[in-house]
Design an enzyme around this catalytic site. Structure first.
Site, PDB file in Angstrom:
ATOM      1  N   HIS A   1       0.855  -1.189   0.091  1.00 37.60           N
ATOM      2  CA  HIS A   1       0.135  -0.008   0.058  1.00 37.60           C
ATOM      3  C   HIS A   1       0.761   1.093   0.071  1.00 37.60           C
ATOM      4  CE1 HIS A   1      -3.486   2.639   1.392  1.00 37.60           C
ATOM      5  NE2 HIS A   1      -2.710   3.351   1.781  1.00 37.60           N
ATOM      6  N   GLU A   2       1.760   1.362   1.029  1.00 38.36           N
ATOM      7  CA  GLU A   2       2.666   2.556   1.060  1.00 38.36           C
ATOM      8  C   GLU A   2       3.454   2.768  -0.142  1.00 38.36           C
ATOM      9  OE1 GLU A   2       1.769   4.563   2.953  1.00 38.36           O
ATOM     10  OE2 GLU A   2       0.429   3.053   4.492  1.00 38.36           O
TER      11      GLU A   2
ATOM     12  N   HIS B   1       1.816   4.651  -2.873  1.00 36.79           N
ATOM     13  CA  HIS B   1       1.848   6.229  -2.593  1.00 36.79           C
ATOM     14  C   HIS B   1       3.413   6.559  -3.274  1.00 36.79           C
ATOM     15  CE1 HIS B   1      -1.574   7.079  -0.204  1.00 36.79           C
ATOM     16  NE2 HIS B   1      -1.411   6.049   0.665  1.00 36.79           N
TER      17      HIS B   1
ATOM     18  N   HIS C   1       3.432   6.897  -6.888  1.00 34.27           N
ATOM     19  CA  HIS C   1       2.666   8.059  -7.218  1.00 34.27           C
ATOM     20  C   HIS C   1       3.778   9.114  -7.349  1.00 34.27           C
ATOM     21  CE1 HIS C   1      -1.519  10.103  -6.895  1.00 34.27           C
ATOM     22  NE2 HIS C   1      -0.914  10.421  -7.988  1.00 34.27           N
TER      23      HIS C   1
END
Ligand SMILES: [Zn+2]
Length: 710
Positions: free
Chosen positions: A497-498, A501, A504
């Site tokens: 998940h992290e 980010h 991105h």
């Protein structure tokens, strides 16, 4: 599929600018914040940073931005796009250098001195931002450019910059009269103080509570690793026995395995009563203060509620649109949770317990049912999920999808010796970014996991690219004396998940620094998307290897994991959606809150039919996302983003290749690289060819008709 929520703090201080700077210059020569970092890749020189550098640097660099603003305002030439809007976007980049380091480190390695300084600096930053956004002369120039944007022929990112800059001023009160502007300043200052206090109370409560066991018979049911961690925790606290705390890595294994219902209830209580114990750290009055100040602010700015004010700037656009998704999810989640409750009660009766199932029992019996139905428990998975396997797994996924690679660089300075630094390389071997990993809990680290930037990507006016410096911070199960860190599956998903980010941030390809932010209800989409690969059999075979033998996770175990994919989803969706709804109920109010906070929470949760065996993911007094973070009227964003990420992953599935370079490339080009330079809904439509649908989310959660856990 529990998900440790995360805070994304991209582009800290992007619009901060302004005043209060006294122009002090002591320590100019050795204070590393006062000039661009001269380190490799421009990373912060952590080894040179001293506590005493922060405050003078903040004051000096705030003053420097004041000068930048002054020269925009005092420019005798008519306001133009370049001399006003662009100049403003680039102002304050020096200040960002110190604020990014300070506000990132206070989450990762807070000391009492840093906290005291934060208390002093936070109001200064609020005031500094206000001084820019409430500067009449500056706004008049911005407005002039905004009103001529059509005639000036501004297109694309330039057009977006003008519109977003103008909107930012208006949302901060630039169109208000002087008296109302004064009121708004007071509200902002009071809000900043109240939020800071909320966070400090919560940290004190979390660190100040423990369950200390001295009799080994009380440890019945707990796996060896959990016992070892508890013994170590006790030693570190200078105590004998086994110490358990409300921190999730200590709490959740205890609730899952401890055989004593009384002890489970006792530890769980230290968790859910935080900020609600009527002591000096009680957060109830602060919650009411914050909610009412926000309502006052929204009304001043012409909105009927704080949620209307917030959502006006989000992908969802209105509270009604957000509530529509939450309600659709809630009905399905609650029905599924009620089915799960029946299963847990059955398991409890089978054990001979005749009392009612309590909230503190949920994890314990869930684990029993999981073992019974799927013959799988967390501990069977951990040996295949060492920190090396999982980190190399996310690296491999990034290579397959986007062609980027990673190289450990031990020469880069780090802020703590167990932090790892990597260089990220483009497919052609050129430099793309730097990423730090900070995996394990420590005193002074906030709970949960998050991704942040020390430097967000943008393009200098000279055309030179500023490469991102990204950091992932977690609270994973630490290594024990004789074995590496072996993650739970939940922690594994958290790292994926992290890392989403981080991708991105890596791929950002924008021009203006102030267009880096994406809406909160969009920011979790690229991160949650990555979790689809974490649990996919095709990719588990690639990354999950036994830490001792190197063997891939056995097919049988993968099949069990896949079969149990929807297990307990009713619970996780229910606690998440309940918290999202609680957030909306506080912030959709059009009248001040006069009720006691506990009563308000209880009443609202009863109205939606939340069952007593499940608490909202966060109760009001420790809901730091919304009372000490940027998620007020925005916690729904996790579910909204989940609708988006399920829909995006569906694009890979439809292509028949979950590693499709083509689909990933389109995703990178149409979404990831654009930052906040385009409307989020437009970007989504551009990638998917239509607006988002909730179907993939419901199917992914196992809520589709006839597929619920029976
Ligand atoms: Zn996140």
């Amino acid at each position: 599929m529990k998900r440790i929520s995360c805070l994304m703090m991209l582009a800290l201080g992007v619009v901060m600018a302004g005043c209060g700077g006294s122009g002090k210059t002591e320590g100019v020569s050795e204070n590393p914040f006062l000039q661009p970092f001269t380190t490799k890749y421009g990373v912060p020189p952590f080894d040179e940073i001293k506590m005493e550098f922060y405050e003078p640097a903040v004051r000096e660099l705030m003053g420097r931005q004041d000068q930048e603003i002054k020269s925009i305002v005092d420019n005798p030439d008519t306001a133009t796009f370049e001399n006003t809007v662009v100049a403003l976007s680039y102002s304050g980049k020096d200040l960002d250098r110190v604020s990014a380091v300070f506000f990132n480190l206070i989450e990762a390695i807070a000391s009492p001195e840093m906290q005291a300084l934060a208390e002093k600096l936070s109001p200064l930053f609020s005031e500094h931002e206000d001084n820019i956004l409430l500067n009449d002369k500056l706004f008049a120039r911005v407005k002039r450019v905004y009103e001529q944007r059509e005639a000036l022929g501004l297109r694309g990112e330039d057009r977006r910059l003008v519109e977003e800059t103008y909107k930012r001023f208006v949302r901060a009160g630039a169109n208000l009269n002087d008296e109302d502007k004064g009121t708004l300043r007071e509200i902002n200052l009071a809000l900043s103080k109240a939020s800071l206090k909320f966070g400090q109370n919560l940290l004190a409560e979390t660190n100040g509570m423990e369950l200390l066991l001295s009799d080994s018979s009380q440890l019945a049911g707990l796996p060896d690793g959990v016992r070892a961690a508890a013994a170590q925790s006790a030693r570190e606290a200078g105590k004998a026995g086994w110490r358990f705390t409300p921190h999730k890595p200590s709490l959740l294994p205890f609730l899952t395995y401890c055989e004593s219902p009384e002890l489970r209830a006792e530890l769980y209580k230290t968790y859910y009563t935080r900020g609600d114990r009527g002591n000096e750290f009680d957060n109830k009055e602060l919650v009411r203060t914050i909610v009412n100040l926000r309502l006052q602010k929204a009304k001043l700015l012409g909105f009927s509620s704080y949620a209307d004010y917030v959502l006006d700037n989000r992908m969802a656009k209105t509270p009604e649109a957000a509530m529509e998704v939450l309600n659709a999810l809630w009905v399905n989640a609650l029905a599924s949770a009620k089915n799960e409750r029946k299963e847990l009660e059955r398991a409890m009766r089978a054990e001979g317990r005749q009392t009612a199932l309590s909230a503190a029992d949920w994890w314990y019996y869930t684990e029993k049912v999981r073992k019974e139905k799927y013959d799988i428990d967390e501990e069977m998975l951990r040996p295949y999920l060492s920190i090396d396997s999982v980190r190399n797994g996310v690296f491999e996924l990034a290579r397959r999808l986007y062609g980027i690679t990673f190289r450990r660089d031990t020469a880069l300075p780090v802020y703590q010796k167990d932090v790892e630094a990597y260089e990220v390389l483009n497919e052609d071997g050129s430099h793309l970014a730097v990423i730090y990993f900070d995996y394990y809990p420590r005193a002074g680290k906030s709970a949960g996991a998050w991704c942040t930037t020390f430097q967000a990507q943008y393009t200098r006016p000279t055309g030179e690219n500023v490469a991102p410096v990204v950091s992932i911070v977690c609270n994973f199960t630490p290594p024990a004396a004789d074995q590496p860190a072996l993650l739970s599956f939940d922690e594994t998903e958290t790292l994926f998940h992290e890392f989403g980010h981080a991708l991105h941030a890596f791929f950002s390809k924008i021009k203006y620094p102030s267009l880096g932010d994406v809406p909160r209800d969009f920011v979790e989409m690229p991160s949650q998307l990555m979790e689809h690969w974490a649990s996919h059999p095709q990719f588990l075979r690639v990354y999950a290897h036994h830490y001792k033998t190197g063997e891939a996770m056995p097919e049988e175990l993968i099949n069990k994991l896949t079969a149990s994919k929807h297990f307990n989803n009713g619970f996780t969706a229910t606690e998440l959606t309940a918290a999202s709804l609680l957030d909306m109920y506080y912030h959709m109010r059009q009248e001040p809150l006069t009720d006691d906070v506990d009563l308000f929470e209880k009443t609202r949760m009863e109205e939606i039919g939340l069952i007593p065996e499940i608490l909202p993911r966060y109760r009001s007094t420790y809901f730091s996302h919304i009372f000490d973070g940027g998620y007020a009227a925005g916690y729904y964003g996790y579910s909204w983003s989940e609708m988006l990420d399920a829909d995006v992953f569906q694009a890979f599935v439809e292509r028949g290749d979950i590693f499709s370079r083509e689909v990933a490339g389109a995703f990178r080009e149409k979404i990831l690289q654009n930052g906040g330079t385009k409307d989020a809904l437009e970007m989504f439509k551009d990638f998917r060819g239509r607006g988002p649908k909730i179907d993939a989310l419901l199917e992914n959660r196992g809520f589709t008709k006839g597929k619920q856990e029976k």
